[in-house]
Design a protein around this motif. Structure first.
Motif, PDB file in Angstrom:
ATOM      1  N   ASP A 144      -6.473   5.297 -28.827  1.00  0.00           N
ATOM      2  CA  ASP A 144      -5.875   3.968 -28.954  1.00  0.00           C
ATOM      3  C   ASP A 144      -6.529   2.960 -28.020  1.00  0.00           C
ATOM      4  OD1 ASP A 144      -3.433   4.302 -30.822  1.00  0.00           O
ATOM      5  OD2 ASP A 144      -3.275   6.010 -29.464  1.00  0.00           O
ATOM      6  N   ALA A 145      -7.073   3.436 -26.895  1.00  0.00           N
ATOM      7  CA  ALA A 145      -7.779   2.545 -25.972  1.00  0.00           C
ATOM      8  C   ALA A 145      -8.701   3.372 -25.081  1.00  0.00           C
ATOM      9  CB  ALA A 145      -6.795   1.753 -25.118  1.00  0.00           C
ATOM     10  N   PHE A 146      -9.900   2.858 -24.876  1.00  0.00           N
ATOM     11  CA  PHE A 146     -10.894   3.490 -24.009  1.00  0.00           C
ATOM     12  C   PHE A 146     -11.148   2.534 -22.852  1.00  0.00           C
ATOM     13  CE2 PHE A 146     -15.256   3.904 -22.553  1.00  0.00           C
ATOM     14  CZ  PHE A 146     -15.466   5.276 -22.460  1.00  0.00           C
ATOM     15  N   LEU A 147     -10.950   3.019 -21.618  1.00  0.00           N
ATOM     16  CA  LEU A 147     -11.107   2.194 -20.428  1.00  0.00           C
ATOM     17  C   LEU A 147     -12.172   2.813 -19.526  1.00  0.00           C
ATOM     18  CD1 LEU A 147      -7.299   1.852 -19.616  1.00  0.00           C
ATOM     19  CD2 LEU A 147      -8.679   0.206 -20.870  1.00  0.00           C
ATOM     20  N   SER A 148     -13.270   2.104 -19.334  1.00  0.00           N
ATOM     21  CA  SER A 148     -14.338   2.583 -18.451  1.00  0.00           C
ATOM     22  C   SER A 148     -14.217   1.867 -17.110  1.00  0.00           C
ATOM     23  CB  SER A 148     -15.708   2.315 -19.081  1.00  0.00           C
ATOM     24  OG  SER A 148     -16.728   2.967 -18.352  1.00  0.00           O
ATOM     25  N   ASP A 151     -14.351  -7.208 -31.650  1.00  0.00           N
ATOM     26  CA  ASP A 151     -13.171  -8.077 -31.683  1.00  0.00           C
ATOM     27  C   ASP A 151     -11.936  -7.356 -31.156  1.00  0.00           C
ATOM     28  OD1 ASP A 151     -14.652 -10.126 -32.734  1.00  0.00           O
ATOM     29  OD2 ASP A 151     -14.073  -9.747 -34.816  1.00  0.00           O
ATOM     30  N   GLN A 152     -11.756  -6.086 -31.536  1.00  0.00           N
ATOM     31  CA  GLN A 152     -10.597  -5.338 -31.038  1.00  0.00           C
ATOM     32  C   GLN A 152     -10.719  -5.104 -29.535  1.00  0.00           C
ATOM     33  OE1 GLN A 152     -10.394  -1.635 -33.152  1.00  0.00           O
ATOM     34  NE2 GLN A 152     -12.455  -0.967 -32.565  1.00  0.00           N
ATOM     35  N   GLY A 153     -11.942  -4.969 -29.066  1.00  0.00           N
ATOM     36  CA  GLY A 153     -12.158  -4.836 -27.633  1.00  0.00           C
ATOM     37  C   GLY A 153     -11.873  -6.125 -26.887  1.00  0.00           C
ATOM     38  N   GLU A 154     -12.156  -7.269 -27.528  1.00  0.00           N
ATOM     39  CA  GLU A 154     -11.886  -8.562 -26.890  1.00  0.00           C
ATOM     40  C   GLU A 154     -10.391  -8.750 -26.654  1.00  0.00           C
ATOM     41  OE1 GLU A 154     -12.844 -13.333 -27.471  1.00  0.00           O
ATOM     42  OE2 GLU A 154     -13.203 -11.924 -29.122  1.00  0.00           O
ATOM     43  N   LYS A 202     -13.795   2.898 -31.076  1.00  0.00           N
ATOM     44  CA  LYS A 202     -12.382   2.655 -30.780  1.00  0.00           C
ATOM     45  C   LYS A 202     -12.247   1.429 -29.873  1.00  0.00           C
ATOM     46  CE  LYS A 202     -11.671   6.261 -33.178  1.00  0.00           C
ATOM     47  NZ  LYS A 202     -11.091   7.519 -32.740  1.00  0.00           N
ATOM     48  N   PRO A 203     -11.051   0.845 -29.775  1.00  0.00           N
ATOM     49  CA  PRO A 203     -10.869  -0.295 -28.856  1.00  0.00           C
ATOM     50  C   PRO A 203     -11.284   0.102 -27.444  1.00  0.00           C
ATOM     51  CG  PRO A 203      -8.950  -0.003 -30.265  1.00  0.00           C
ATOM     52  CD  PRO A 203      -9.813   1.194 -30.483  1.00  0.00           C
ATOM     53  N   SER A 204     -12.247  -0.619 -26.898  1.00  0.00           N
ATOM     54  CA  SER A 204     -12.814  -0.188 -25.618  1.00  0.00           C
ATOM     55  C   SER A 204     -13.199  -1.371 -24.751  1.00  0.00           C
ATOM     56  CB  SER A 204     -14.039   0.700 -25.852  1.00  0.00           C
ATOM     57  OG  SER A 204     -15.000   0.020 -26.642  1.00  0.00           O
TER      58      SER A 204
END
Length: 351
Positions: free
Chosen positions: A246-250, A272-275, A309-311
């Motif tokens: 659902d979300a990737f956070l680096s 766009d989903q990452g923005e 994925k959203p990232s």
């Protein structure tokens, strides 16, 4: 006649003093970080006359630019404004003079929630509260509530409880998969800090703290690296892409040794989903930490460019800045960053 004038003058002075609105000289300063330098004057050029711990509160006696003067036991000292929270001295009365007996209440969301002696994990645990326990709020400090009922009193992290006036978000995290990518690792140390600290270590510190908080709220959390080991960028992305992420956070930290005073936090996205995710998370971090907002940016970075994925990639501060480097290695400030990330992530997932 002369004495009457003096009495009248004193009466007027007291009247204006008591009716003066809140200002910094009437405030209290609560320290937000551990091992904070107290200096003899308003600036880093002045000598350090001692150190303070997170959670300590002092009366403010003055302010100059970005520094506040505080009253110590036998003298006054100066601390940087960015490392303290200013508030009015606590009172038991409202503006109308009525006793304020019920500020708010919170509901414990998880079994064995820790209550501590003070507003930091540096304080000892005094009680383990059970799920659905109702506690009255006495005061609020940064990420913590001071709470009590007929049997217990202590401090609890805001992220683990819910106000009766706040819409419940306890189900937001259910069945959500969050992949946390602690940048670098092993032979890849990343950026190097002012005191030779490694980006890989501070990034892992943040990732591990974030993992604990999200797990406590019921999310499914996965780390791309669980220890100090080298993991290729391709492996990190594959890990995210094959899961129902659902979300990737680096997690990363910046360094510009040539400019040791640079500070601030910024977030990068590619899609766009990452923005949308970047906007929410960046806002949450800035609101919680009070750090300089360097904004969100589109970035052609492998871990977000190749991610399906959203990232987002987070640059959570500059370890080349000596004071920021020291602050980033404190648990108190790490918890502020993590709480900000979670606030933004919750808003994103709730949409």
């Amino acid at each position: 006649m002369h004495s009457r004038k003096i009495i009248l003058f004193l009466f007027i002075a007291v009247f204006f003093l008591l009716s003066e609105p809140f200002n910094v000289r009437a405030a209290e300063a609560t320290i937000n970080v551990s091992n904070l330098n107290v200096r003899s004057g308003p600036g880093t050029d002045y000598e350090s006359i001692g150190k303070l711990d997170s959670g300590q509160t002092f009366t403010v006696t003055g302010q100059e630019n970005d520094w506040v003067e505080i009253n110590l036991e036998d003298e006054t000292g100066w601390v940087a404004l960015e490392f303290v929270t200013l508030s009015e001295p606590q009172s038991n009365e409202t503006e109308e003079g009525e006793v304020h007996s019920d500020m708010d209440s919170i509901i414990i969301q998880h079994d064995n929630t820790q209550l501590r002696e003070g507003p930091s994990t540096d304080y000892a645990i005094v009680h383990f509260a059970e799920k659905d326990t109702k506690l009255e709020v006495i005061s609020a400090t940064n990420n913590w509530y001071e709470v009590a009922n007929d049997e217990i009193i202590g401090f609890v992290k805001k992220s683990l409880v819910e106000s009766k006036d706040t819409k419940s978000n306890s189900n937001i995290w259910k069945n959500k998969t969050i992949v946390i990518d602690a940048g670098h690792g092993g032979r890849d140390v990343g950026a190097i800090g002012a005191s030779e600290s490694y980006e890989k270590d501070i990034a892992y510190l943040t990732a591990h703290e974030l993992e604990k908080e999200l797990l406590a709220l019921g999310a499914n959390v996965l780390l791309t690296r669980k220890e100090d080991e080298f993991i290729s960028l391709a492996s990190r992305i594959t890990y995210s892409n094959i899961l129902d992420t659902d979300a990737f956070l680096s997690i990363h930290y910046n360094s510009i040794p040539e400019f040791p005073n640079v500070s601030g936090i910024e977030t990068f996205y590619y899609t766009d989903q990452g923005e949308n995710l970047a906007e929410k998370v960046q806002q949450g971090i800035i609101e919680e930490s009070g750090e300089r907002d360097r904004g969100i940016h589109e970035g052609d970075l492998y871990v977000i460019r190749q991610n399906l994925k959203p990232s987002v990639l987070l640059e959570l501060g500059f370890i080349s800045n000596p004071e920021k480097e020291a602050q980033l290695q404190t648990q108190t400030y790490q918890q502020q960053l993590v709480h900000g990330i979670m606030q933004g992530l919750a808003k994103y997932l709730a949409e």
